[in-house]
Design an enzyme around this catalytic site. Structure first.
Site, PDB file in Angstrom:
ATOM      1  N   ARG A 315     -19.872  10.384  26.488  1.00  0.00           N
ATOM      2  CA  ARG A 315     -20.787  10.403  25.339  1.00  0.00           C
ATOM      3  C   ARG A 315     -22.105   9.698  25.678  1.00  0.00           C
ATOM      4  O   ARG A 315     -23.155  10.076  25.176  1.00  0.00           O
ATOM      5  CB  ARG A 315     -20.130   9.790  24.098  1.00  0.00           C
ATOM      6  CG  ARG A 315     -20.897  10.056  22.800  1.00  0.00           C
ATOM      7  CD  ARG A 315     -20.146   9.610  21.566  1.00  0.00           C
ATOM      8  NE  ARG A 315     -19.215  10.605  21.082  1.00  0.00           N
ATOM      9  CZ  ARG A 315     -19.517  11.584  20.221  1.00  0.00           C
ATOM     10  NH1 ARG A 315     -20.743  11.695  19.734  1.00  0.00           N
ATOM     11  NH2 ARG A 315     -18.609  12.444  19.847  1.00  0.00           N
ATOM     12  N   GLU A 717     -21.505   6.835  12.489  1.00  0.00           N
ATOM     13  CA  GLU A 717     -22.054   6.188  13.682  1.00  0.00           C
ATOM     14  C   GLU A 717     -23.559   6.363  13.909  1.00  0.00           C
ATOM     15  O   GLU A 717     -24.207   5.453  14.427  1.00  0.00           O
ATOM     16  CB  GLU A 717     -21.320   6.717  14.925  1.00  0.00           C
ATOM     17  CG  GLU A 717     -19.848   6.372  14.943  1.00  0.00           C
ATOM     18  CD  GLU A 717     -19.128   7.178  16.011  1.00  0.00           C
ATOM     19  OE1 GLU A 717     -18.961   8.398  15.816  1.00  0.00           O
ATOM     20  OE2 GLU A 717     -18.777   6.596  17.034  1.00  0.00           O
TER      21      GLU A 717
HETATM   22  N1  MTE Z   1     -17.749   1.508   8.010  1.00  0.00           N
HETATM   23  C1  MTE Z   1     -16.979   0.472   7.611  1.00  0.00           C
HETATM   24  N2  MTE Z   1     -17.231  -0.110   6.430  1.00  0.00           N
HETATM   25  N3  MTE Z   1     -15.980  -0.008   8.404  1.00  0.00           N
HETATM   26  C2  MTE Z   1     -15.716   0.550   9.637  1.00  0.00           C
HETATM   27  O1  MTE Z   1     -14.809   0.111  10.335  1.00  0.00           O
HETATM   28  N4  MTE Z   1     -16.329   2.274  11.289  1.00  0.00           N
HETATM   29  C3  MTE Z   1     -17.390   3.144  11.809  1.00  0.00           C
HETATM   30  C4  MTE Z   1     -17.983   3.986  10.691  1.00  0.00           C
HETATM   31  N5  MTE Z   1     -18.289   3.168   9.546  1.00  0.00           N
HETATM   32  C5  MTE Z   1     -16.518   1.665  10.073  1.00  0.00           C
HETATM   33  C6  MTE Z   1     -17.525   2.118   9.192  1.00  0.00           C
HETATM   34  C7  MTE Z   1     -16.941   4.042  12.868  1.00  0.00           C
HETATM   35  S1  MTE Z   1     -16.822   3.432  14.417  1.00  0.00           S
HETATM   36  C8  MTE Z   1     -16.649   5.353  12.639  1.00  0.00           C
HETATM   37  S2  MTE Z   1     -16.240   6.398  13.893  1.00  0.00           S
HETATM   38  C9  MTE Z   1     -16.670   5.921  11.289  1.00  0.00           C
HETATM   39  O2  MTE Z   1     -17.007   4.955  10.304  1.00  0.00           O
HETATM   40  C10 MTE Z   1     -15.284   6.483  10.976  1.00  0.00           C
HETATM   41  O3  MTE Z   1     -15.176   6.945   9.700  1.00  0.00           O
HETATM   42  P1  MTE Z   1     -15.690   8.387   9.218  1.00  0.00           P
HETATM   43  O4  MTE Z   1     -15.432   9.356  10.338  1.00  0.00           O
HETATM   44  O5  MTE Z   1     -14.884   8.654   8.023  1.00  0.00           O
HETATM   45  O6  MTE Z   1     -17.160   8.243   8.970  1.00  0.00           O
HETATM   46  N1  HPA Z   2     -15.729   9.748  19.777  1.00  0.00           N
HETATM   47  C1  HPA Z   2     -14.990   8.759  19.245  1.00  0.00           C
HETATM   48  N2  HPA Z   2     -13.752   8.545  19.555  1.00  0.00           N
HETATM   49  C2  HPA Z   2     -13.184   9.347  20.446  1.00  0.00           C
HETATM   50  C3  HPA Z   2     -13.890  10.388  21.044  1.00  0.00           C
HETATM   51  C4  HPA Z   2     -15.225  10.607  20.686  1.00  0.00           C
HETATM   52  O1  HPA Z   2     -15.924  11.511  21.168  1.00  0.00           O
HETATM   53  N3  HPA Z   2     -13.060  10.992  21.886  1.00  0.00           N
HETATM   54  C5  HPA Z   2     -11.899  10.334  21.807  1.00  0.00           C
HETATM   55  N4  HPA Z   2     -11.965   9.345  20.937  1.00  0.00           N
HETATM   56 MO1  MOS Z   3     -15.714   5.136  15.910  1.00  0.00          MO
HETATM   57  S1  MOS Z   3     -16.326   4.169  17.577  1.00  0.00           S
HETATM   58  O1  MOS Z   3     -15.594   6.676  16.747  1.00  0.00           O
HETATM   59  O2  MOS Z   3     -14.118   4.556  15.803  1.00  0.00           O
END
Ligand code: MTE
Ligand code: HPA
Ligand code: MOS
Length: 796
Positions: A315, A717
């Site tokens: 990534r 993210e």
């Molecule tokens: N927001 C909160 N409040 N707490 C979290 O742990 N994790 C982040 C983001 N926002 C997180 C957060 C990460 S690393 C990801 S990948 C996404 O939320 C995952 O949730 P979603 O795919 O439902 O957005």
């Molecule tokens: N993003 C986040 N988490 C993951 C991924 C990715 O692309 N692939 C495997 N775990």
């Molecule tokens: Mo988020 S780093 O893809 O849990």
């Protein structure tokens, strides 16, 4: 416009908001404890790399309250686990590979007794040579996975003949996830070899698999549940495993429930963080700053095992272009093995690291040419119909970066403020301001294609209330709120009628981690699919009952419209039940269109892209190196947001978390490889007072060109790398005192110490009497607005 009441698109409160603030929300450690529960602690390695000559646990076993002690020999099934490569022993296997690696686990009658006992192990080590940094590992070709290289064109030839060429490097530190709720697992053995584990994890299915393999039992004997996490941020995507497996092993051995909740310091010592990296680059460009060719070598510190590092490094490669067309490029990515914690997922998952590389280089180009960095950025943007092929051979179809950046440039008054800052800096001796506007293009989907699937289960009960369960996990990001909104929208009922229940491997099987920002995209669609199946059954029943056209039945505002008849939803549900119509269904979704060759890193790894941009203004104190973020404006393309309130919180939170990564959060290991910053006393995450006084976030008006759930786009993210604007604004402020130096060698995080070091390197004589006329009176006269105190920032 008809008066349709929509739930999707409403800024509803987080489904647990009230419980969060009253303290009633149940986290894993709050669950009522079963009678006979034991408490566990892990014994940790004190060496970075050593053979274990002997490990005497007799004092641990004899300690007060101790019931059981286990190490690797006690694992009945597979002794090695791992997210992709099985290279992680459940407990150290004959040698230790980092300071903090679990050696054994102890279960005792109290938390305190277990922790005290774990300190009593007598371990003799024979030290081996540790590899501690990415650069040291790269020199030795010490890798967790083989290097990956992607290229286009004859880069060396292009670089060789260019009139403008620049070679640079940067180092960027890692970041601890610092979830507020630490890692925790609570294992309860059941009848007939069953094991129920409550785990604070983003990936219940993976915990289920690791526990089952470790116990040598089939998957259907292990059930993992997670109602919610107090944050995961990637740190619980894979690395909830040491806690889940140890608790399960102790529960299996003792036949008693076992809870394992490490304290914060141990959590820091055991688990991996965002990958720190060093990068070198070589870039050619024309007099306008347009890149001709570029090469990057990226060295990621992966730690002792592969974990998710392959996907993180991929990534990073996939985001090294960010919003820019690179005519010729060569990107080499080294996945370096070191004797440190196994670095893992952290919001952005390598993406922010890739974006930082190109943004850093673009600023160099602008400074060398004496151009405004924003102009150089714009000239390098991807085109819409040409210059639109990414390094991984995807043709961009949804590019809005040019319009989005133009809009932000105007709304944040970039040009006028640039002039103002120039004037401010000319007049101000100690305080210097800096400005930076950075775009972000972020690819949405798991890069591993097979992970882009999800399942859901929707139950409509006879009173019309609805329960939805799906494979995603709630970590505060509002996934359950959004999925409930989608379900309410589908049935045309009020949000209060829908409830989302905790994640449970016995309800939806074979789920992916809630990660890659895909939670709502995948699980929302799966829930929608389940709803539509139930609606189809209800519509067929209603058509039959009331003689209306099945195709034109609408579910709206708590009613079902069937021809001229309007039937309350609840009434229809009751009638359908009596007529033996199924009122619950599973749903499934897999992301269309994506494919990707893991060997060549080409194809279409992402279903769509999120576009965003941020403009940040900072002030630094050139005497102390302190810095303060004064103003940030963000424009974010969320498609049609499902919940603008929750989404706004994600953008603000992600941005500030990114600012922490690049300014104040510093991980520091000593020469023996021991992490010394393992608590908030030495590791500084941002607080609310670090938010800028002016913090404006706006949504860019755009749909999703792809058929994503309700035309929304992901929110989790992509906001994080917007904070690169803060880092580059600091670099800009430093540059203002170093007129003759084009290169500002600022590494991340830009702590006060690093800012001062960089200032000393590029403008050593800045306060000497020869260079200026700074007097004590000058210093006293200047207001020190940096120490703004607790009223420094408010989040709107
Ligand atoms: N927001 C909160 N409040 N707490 C979290 O742990 N994790 C982040 C983001 N926002 C997180 C957060 C990460 S690393 C990801 S990948 C996404 O939320 C995952 O949730 P979603 O795919 O439902 O957005
Ligand atoms: N993003 C986040 N988490 C993951 C991924 C990715 O692309 N692939 C495997 N775990
Ligand atoms: Mo988020 S780093 O893809 O849990």
């Amino acid at each position: 416009m008809s008066k349709i009441h929509h739930t999707v698109g409403q800024p509803l409160a987080h489904e647990s908001a009230r419980l969060h603030v009253t303290g009633e929300a149940l986290y894993t450690d709050d669950l009522p404890e079963q009678h006979g529960t034991l408490h566990a602690a892990l014994g940790l390695s004190r060496r970075a790399h050593a053979a274990i000559v002997s490990m005497d646990l007799s004092k641990v076993r004899a300690a007060p309250g101790v019931v059981e002690v286990v190490c690797l020999d006690d694992v009945p099934g597979e002794k090695y686990v791992g997210a992709y490569v099985h290279d992680e022993p459940v407990f150290a296997d004959g040698r230790v590979q980092y300071v903090g690696q679990p050696l054994f686990a102890v279960a005792a009658t109290s938390h305190d007794a277990a922790r005290r006992a774990a300190q009593l192990a007598e371990v003799q080590y024979r030290d081996l040579d540790p590899v501690l940094s990415a650069d040291a590992g790269a020199e030795r070709e010490s890798y967790v996975l083989p290097p990956v290289r992607i290229s286009r064109g004859d880069v060396q030839a292009e670089l060789g003949k260019a009139r403008h060429r620049h070679q640079g490097r940067l180092y960027c530190g890692g970041q601890e996830q610092f979830y507020l709720e630490g890692q925790v697992a609570y294992a309860q053995p059941g009848e007939n070899d069953e094991m129920l584990v409550y785990s604070s994890t983003q990936h219940p299915t993976e915990m289920q698999g690791m526990i089952a393999h470790m116990l040598g039992r089939p998957l259907h004997t292990v059930r993992v549940q997670c109602r919610r996490m107090g944050g995961g941020f990637g740190g619980k995507e894979s690395q909830s495993w040491p806690f889940a497996t140890a608790a399960a092993l102790l529960a299996w051995r003792t036949g008693r429930p076992v809870k394992l909740r490490p304290d914060r310091d141990d959590d820091f010592m055991i688990t991996g963080k965002r990958h720190d990296f060093s990068a070198s680059y070589d870039v050619s460009y024309d007099a306008q700053g347009v890149i001709g060719a570029v090469s990057f070598e990226q060295r990621l510190r992966c730690g002792y095992s592969a974990d998710l590092s392959g996907a993180v490094a991929d990534r990073q490669v996939f985001h090294t272009d960010n919003a820019y067309y690179l005519p010729a490029f060569d990107i080499l990515s080294l996945r370096v093995k070191t004797n440190t914690q196994s670095n893992t997922a952290f919001r952005g998952f390598g993406g922010p690291q890739g974006i930082l590389c190109i943004e850093y280089a673009l600023d160099d180009i602008a400074r060398r040419l004496g151009l405004d960095p924003l102009d150089v950025r714009k000239r390098n943007f991807y085109g819409v119909d040409e210059r639109n092929v990414t390094p991984y051979d995807t043709v961009l179809e949804d590019n809005v970066i040019q319009q989005l950046v133009d809009q932000l440039e105007t709304s944040c008054d970039y040009r006028r403020r640039r002039d103002e800052i120039r004037r401010f800096n000319a007049d101000s001796k100690v305080l210097k301001k800096g400005l930076s506007l950075v775009p972000v293009k972020f690819g949405i989907s798991f890069t591993a294609t097979h992970l882009n699937q999800a399942g859901a289960l929707v139950h409509v009960y006879t009173d019309g209330s609805i329960l939805v369960n799906h494979g995603g996990t709630e970590m505060g990001q509002g996934l359950n709120t959004k999925v409930a909104q989608i379900v309410a929208e589908e049935f045309g009922v009020d949000i209060d009628q829908v409830r989302a229940s905790g994640t449970d491997t016995s309800k939806v099987a074979n789920t992916s981690a809630t990660a890659a920002s895909t939670g709502t995209d995948l699980n929302g669609k799966a829930a929608q699919d389940a709803c539509r199946k139930i609606k189809a059954a209800l519509a067929a029943f209603a058509a039959d009952q009331y003689g209306c056209d099945e195709q034109h039945i609408r579910f709206q505002a708590g009613q079902v419209h069937c021809g001229n008849r309007v039937i309350p939803f609840r009434e229809l549900v009751q009638k359908a039940y009596m007529a033996r119509v199924p009122l619950w269904s599973s749903g499934f979704y897999k992301t269309p269109k994506i494919h990707y060759d893991m060997k060549t890193l080409t194809g279409r790894p992402f279903y769509y892209f999120v576009y965003a941009a941020a403009c940040s203004e900072v002030v630094i104190d050139t005497l102390t190196g302190e810095n303060r973020l004064l103003r940030t404006d963000i424009l974010y393309d969320a498609g049609r947001p499902i919940n603008p309130a929750v989404d706004l919180g994600q953008i603000e939170g992600g941005f500030i978390q990114g600012a922490g990564w690049l300014t104040s959060e510093e991980l520091w290991w000593d020469e023996q490889g021991a992490l010394k910053t393992h608590a908030p006393s030495t590791y500084k995450i941002p607080s609310v007072s670090d938010c800028p006084d002016h913090f404006k976030v706006e949504f860019f008006d755009n749909g999703n060109t792809e058929n994503n759930i309700y035309q929304s786009k992901a929110m989790g993210e992509p906001p994080l790398p917007l904070a690169i604007s803060v880092f580059l604004a600091i670099r800009d402020a430093i540059a203002s005192v170093a007129e003759l130096r084009a290169d500002i060698p600022l590494d991340a995080p830009a702590t006060a110490e690093r800012i001062l070091q960089t200032l000393d390197a590029v403008a050593p004589g800045r306060f000497s009497l020869a260079a200026g006329s700074r007097t004590e009176a000058d210093m006293a006269a200047e207001p020190m607005e940096l120490s703004a105190g607790p009223s420094g920032g408010t989040v709107q």
